[in-house]
Write a protein that holds these residues in place. Structure first.
Motif, PDB file in Angstrom:
ATOM      1  N   PHE A 107      -5.691 -31.405 -20.246  1.00 60.68           N
ATOM      2  CA  PHE A 107      -4.736 -31.288 -19.145  1.00 60.68           C
ATOM      3  C   PHE A 107      -4.088 -32.640 -18.863  1.00 60.68           C
ATOM      4  N   ALA A 108      -4.894 -33.694 -18.789  1.00 65.79           N
ATOM      5  CA  ALA A 108      -4.366 -35.031 -18.493  1.00 65.79           C
ATOM      6  C   ALA A 108      -3.382 -35.486 -19.570  1.00 65.79           C
ATOM      7  N   ILE A 109      -3.722 -35.249 -20.819  1.00 71.19           N
ATOM      8  CA  ILE A 109      -2.850 -35.657 -21.925  1.00 71.19           C
ATOM      9  C   ILE A 109      -1.547 -34.856 -21.909  1.00 71.19           C
ATOM     10  N   THR A 156       3.149 -37.334 -18.719  1.00 72.70           N
ATOM     11  CA  THR A 156       4.528 -37.666 -18.354  1.00 72.70           C
ATOM     12  C   THR A 156       4.901 -37.072 -17.002  1.00 72.70           C
ATOM     13  N   ARG A 157       4.518 -35.821 -16.763  1.00 70.63           N
ATOM     14  CA  ARG A 157       4.829 -35.184 -15.485  1.00 70.63           C
ATOM     15  C   ARG A 157       4.164 -35.928 -14.329  1.00 70.63           C
ATOM     16  N   ILE A 158       2.928 -36.348 -14.527  1.00 70.75           N
ATOM     17  CA  ILE A 158       2.207 -37.073 -13.476  1.00 70.75           C
ATOM     18  C   ILE A 158       2.848 -38.441 -13.239  1.00 70.75           C
ATOM     19  N   ALA A 159       3.208 -39.136 -14.329  1.00 71.86           N
ATOM     20  CA  ALA A 159       3.865 -40.443 -14.199  1.00 71.86           C
ATOM     21  C   ALA A 159       5.199 -40.300 -13.469  1.00 71.86           C
ATOM     22  N   ALA A 200       6.027 -37.911 -11.319  1.00 73.55           N
ATOM     23  CA  ALA A 200       5.741 -37.583  -9.918  1.00 73.55           C
ATOM     24  C   ALA A 200       5.352 -38.840  -9.147  1.00 73.55           C
ATOM     25  N   ARG A 201       4.550 -39.696  -9.751  1.00 73.72           N
ATOM     26  CA  ARG A 201       4.143 -40.944  -9.090  1.00 73.72           C
ATOM     27  C   ARG A 201       5.335 -41.850  -8.840  1.00 73.72           C
ATOM     28  N   ALA A 202       6.193 -41.975  -9.859  1.00 68.73           N
ATOM     29  CA  ALA A 202       7.373 -42.825  -9.718  1.00 68.73           C
ATOM     30  C   ALA A 202       8.295 -42.291  -8.621  1.00 68.73           C
ATOM     31  N   SER A 203       8.475 -40.979  -8.585  1.00 65.99           N
ATOM     32  CA  SER A 203       9.313 -40.363  -7.562  1.00 65.99           C
ATOM     33  C   SER A 203       8.723 -40.591  -6.176  1.00 65.99           C
ATOM     34  N   PHE A 204       7.439 -40.383  -6.040  1.00 68.92           N
ATOM     35  CA  PHE A 204       6.762 -40.590  -4.755  1.00 68.92           C
ATOM     36  C   PHE A 204       6.889 -42.046  -4.327  1.00 68.92           C
ATOM     37  N   ASP A 205       6.607 -42.967  -5.254  1.00 70.31           N
ATOM     38  CA  ASP A 205       6.652 -44.396  -4.923  1.00 70.31           C
ATOM     39  C   ASP A 205       8.049 -44.832  -4.494  1.00 70.31           C
TER      40      ASP A 205
END
Length: 135
Positions: A102-104, A108-111, A113-118
């Motif tokens: 799942f993590a692999i 990209t989706r998680i990265a 989402a983090r960039a958007s949130f930040d």
């Protein structure tokens, strides 16, 4: 996929305990390496970048206590100690590897989402008082 209603039950304590064990920094790596077969302590230590001897010892003891790993001492000089997953430990490999997949697959989706949130929360960050005092 529709999730069924979540209800707090006494089983939640068991779930919490297992997640505490599996969710630590090193357990998933140790279980994953032992999934390939039995290993000696120093083999594991060399394989897991950054783990200290004390942390590996502690992790292996916890896994042994919980029934995921067996420790076999061979009466040689110096003594040889092998660690191996039990049947329960091999069963644990299934969700551990699913989580890794799942993590692999979603890295990209998680990265993103983090960039958007930040970036959305940059404007709302509070300036530390020490930074103001330095000006």
């Amino acid at each position: 996929m529709k999730l069924k209603h979540f209800e707090v039950t006494p089983a939640c304590g068991a779930v919490h305990q297992i997640l505490s064990r599996v969710g630590d920094k090193w357990t998933v790596l140790v279980v994953n390496y032992l999934g390939a077969g039995s290993m000696r302590f120093n083999e594991l230590k060399r394989s897991i970048d950054g783990i200290s001897q004390k942390m590996l010892t502690s992790t292996l003891r916890g896994l042994e206590r919980d029934g995921f790993v067996t420790r076999t001492v061979f009466p040689t000089i110096p003594p040889r100690v092998d660690y191996e997953l039990t049947d329960l430990g091999r069963d644990l490999l299934v969700p551990v590897r699913n989580l890794a997949d799942f993590a692999i697959q979603n890295e990209t989706r998680i990265a993103n989402a983090r960039a958007s949130f930040d970036s959305a929360n940059k404007a709302t960050e509070i300036t530390p008082p020490f930074a103001q005092a330095a000006e």
